[in-house]
Write a protein that holds these residues in place. Structure first.
Motif, PDB file in Angstrom:
ATOM      1  N   ASN A  50       0.823  -1.213   0.000  1.00  0.00           N
ATOM      2  CA  ASN A  50       0.000   0.000   0.000  1.00  0.00           C
ATOM      3  C   ASN A  50       0.854   1.260   0.000  1.00  0.00           C
ATOM      4  OD1 ASN A  50      -2.353  -1.511   0.033  1.00  0.00           O
ATOM      5  ND2 ASN A  50      -2.535  -1.480   2.261  1.00  0.00           N
ATOM      6  N   TYR A  51       1.896   1.269   0.819  1.00  0.00           N
ATOM      7  CA  TYR A  51       2.727   2.476   0.905  1.00  0.00           C
ATOM      8  C   TYR A  51       3.611   2.651  -0.331  1.00  0.00           C
ATOM      9  CZ  TYR A  51       1.068   3.538   5.532  1.00  0.00           C
ATOM     10  OH  TYR A  51       0.253   3.887   6.579  1.00  0.00           O
ATOM     11  N   LEU A  52       4.020   1.550  -0.939  1.00  0.00           N
ATOM     12  CA  LEU A  52       4.778   1.661  -2.188  1.00  0.00           C
ATOM     13  C   LEU A  52       3.900   2.235  -3.296  1.00  0.00           C
ATOM     14  CD1 LEU A  52       6.758  -1.696  -2.059  1.00  0.00           C
ATOM     15  CD2 LEU A  52       7.741   0.599  -1.938  1.00  0.00           C
ATOM     16  N   ARG A  53       2.641   1.874  -3.291  1.00  0.00           N
ATOM     17  CA  ARG A  53       1.722   2.413  -4.301  1.00  0.00           C
ATOM     18  C   ARG A  53       1.496   3.913  -4.088  1.00  0.00           C
ATOM     19  NH1 ARG A  53      -0.223  -1.397  -7.575  1.00  0.00           N
ATOM     20  NH2 ARG A  53      -0.407  -3.565  -6.859  1.00  0.00           N
ATOM     21  N   ILE A  54       1.497   4.340  -2.844  1.00  0.00           N
ATOM     22  CA  ILE A  54       1.369   5.779  -2.567  1.00  0.00           C
ATOM     23  C   ILE A  54       2.572   6.526  -3.136  1.00  0.00           C
ATOM     24  CG2 ILE A  54       1.346   7.534  -0.753  1.00  0.00           C
ATOM     25  CD1 ILE A  54      -0.255   5.561   0.970  1.00  0.00           C
ATOM     26  N   ILE A  55       3.763   5.943  -2.967  1.00  0.00           N
ATOM     27  CA  ILE A  55       4.973   6.558  -3.528  1.00  0.00           C
ATOM     28  C   ILE A  55       4.830   6.716  -5.035  1.00  0.00           C
ATOM     29  CG2 ILE A  55       7.443   6.234  -3.964  1.00  0.00           C
ATOM     30  CD1 ILE A  55       7.566   4.708  -1.290  1.00  0.00           C
ATOM     31  N   LEU A  56       4.323   5.673  -5.689  1.00  0.00           N
ATOM     32  CA  LEU A  56       4.197   5.699  -7.146  1.00  0.00           C
ATOM     33  C   LEU A  56       3.099   6.652  -7.610  1.00  0.00           C
ATOM     34  CD1 LEU A  56       4.775   1.920  -7.876  1.00  0.00           C
ATOM     35  CD2 LEU A  56       6.321   3.829  -8.350  1.00  0.00           C
ATOM     36  N   GLU A  57       2.127   6.913  -6.755  1.00  0.00           N
ATOM     37  CA  GLU A  57       1.134   7.939  -7.078  1.00  0.00           C
ATOM     38  C   GLU A  57       1.785   9.316  -7.083  1.00  0.00           C
ATOM     39  OE1 GLU A  57      -2.039   7.625  -4.295  1.00  0.00           O
ATOM     40  OE2 GLU A  57      -2.755   5.688  -5.055  1.00  0.00           O
ATOM     41  N   LYS A  58       2.769   9.483  -6.215  1.00  0.00           N
ATOM     42  CA  LYS A  58       3.470  10.761  -6.127  1.00  0.00           C
ATOM     43  C   LYS A  58       4.556  10.888  -7.194  1.00  0.00           C
ATOM     44  CE  LYS A  58       2.757  11.375  -1.169  1.00  0.00           C
ATOM     45  NZ  LYS A  58       2.120  12.704  -1.305  1.00  0.00           N
TER      46      LYS A  58
END
Length: 214
Positions: free
Chosen positions: A105-113
């Motif tokens: 989940n947190y890696l996906r947040i990074i990729l959203e940014k």
């Protein structure tokens, strides 16, 4: 009786004056040091709450108290520290704790940014393939990771993960193709565990194919 009344009135006025922001705006604000066991406060305007939680998180991480470090990093984000590296720290901690879905989940947040964050794509690909068994999604991330990294001297490592993803999907032809690319790239280390395990897996697949063809 009147003395008691005066005392009550005086005390009430005193409390009101202490709490009134207009009357106490020129009072000195003391600096309060925050220890890892205390609740951080905003007494020091030069030390924002987000920063307080961030450094407390670092202390807990260094002490091996990963759950408490996670709590502090989350509070830092809630207090306004929205830098992508905060999410990377959380992903790393969840990986350490083997909580792979949270790390995902947190890696996906990074990729959203930042959709071109190389490390996030690679870490996400590994989690999806090796830990969560989400081979289809993992394959896409692994292929994208290889494309983004380019020929950097370690593309064979990405071929190994791509091979595992194809293997998990039952596409053995492509799995063997990428496994062999990995072996070619790491031929300098034939004694490594990855090299031995990959050769063994290729033999297993080829034997299975031979049995099916007979």
């Amino acid at each position: 009786m009147w003395k008691t009344t005066l005392v009550i009135i005086f005390f009430s006025v005193f409390c009101w004056a202490c709490e009134n922001p207009f009357l106490r705006q020129n009072r000195d604000v003391s600096v309060v040091e925050v220890s890892p066991t205390e609740t951080p406060k905003r007494e020091n305007p030069d030390k924002p709450l987000a920063e307080v939680h961030f450094y407390r998180g670092l202390k807990f991480k260094a002490a091996g108290e990963y759950e408490r470090a996670i709590e502090e990093f989350k509070k830092s984000i809630e207090a306004g520290n929205d830098d992508k590296e905060m999410y990377r720290r959380l992903a790393e901690l969840y990986l350490t704790l083997k909580k792979y879905e949270e790390a995902e989940n947190y890696l996906r947040i990074i990729l959203e940014k930042d959709s071109k964050d190389l490390m996030a794509h690679w870490a996400l690909a590994k989690i999806l393939v090796e830990n969560l068994g989400k081979y289809d999604e993992g394959l896409k991330e692994a292929l994208l990771s290889k494309e983004l990294y380019g020929k950097d001297g370690s593309s064979h490592v990405r071929d190994l993960l791509i091979g595992k993803a194809y293997d998990g999907l039952g596409d053995y032809e492509n799995a063997i193709k990428h496994y062999k690319l990995f072996l070619k790239g790491t031929s300098y280390a034939p004694d490594s565990d990855d090299y031995k395990e990959t050769k063994k897996r290729i033999s297993e697949i080829e034997n299975k194919k031979a049995i099916l063809n007979n």
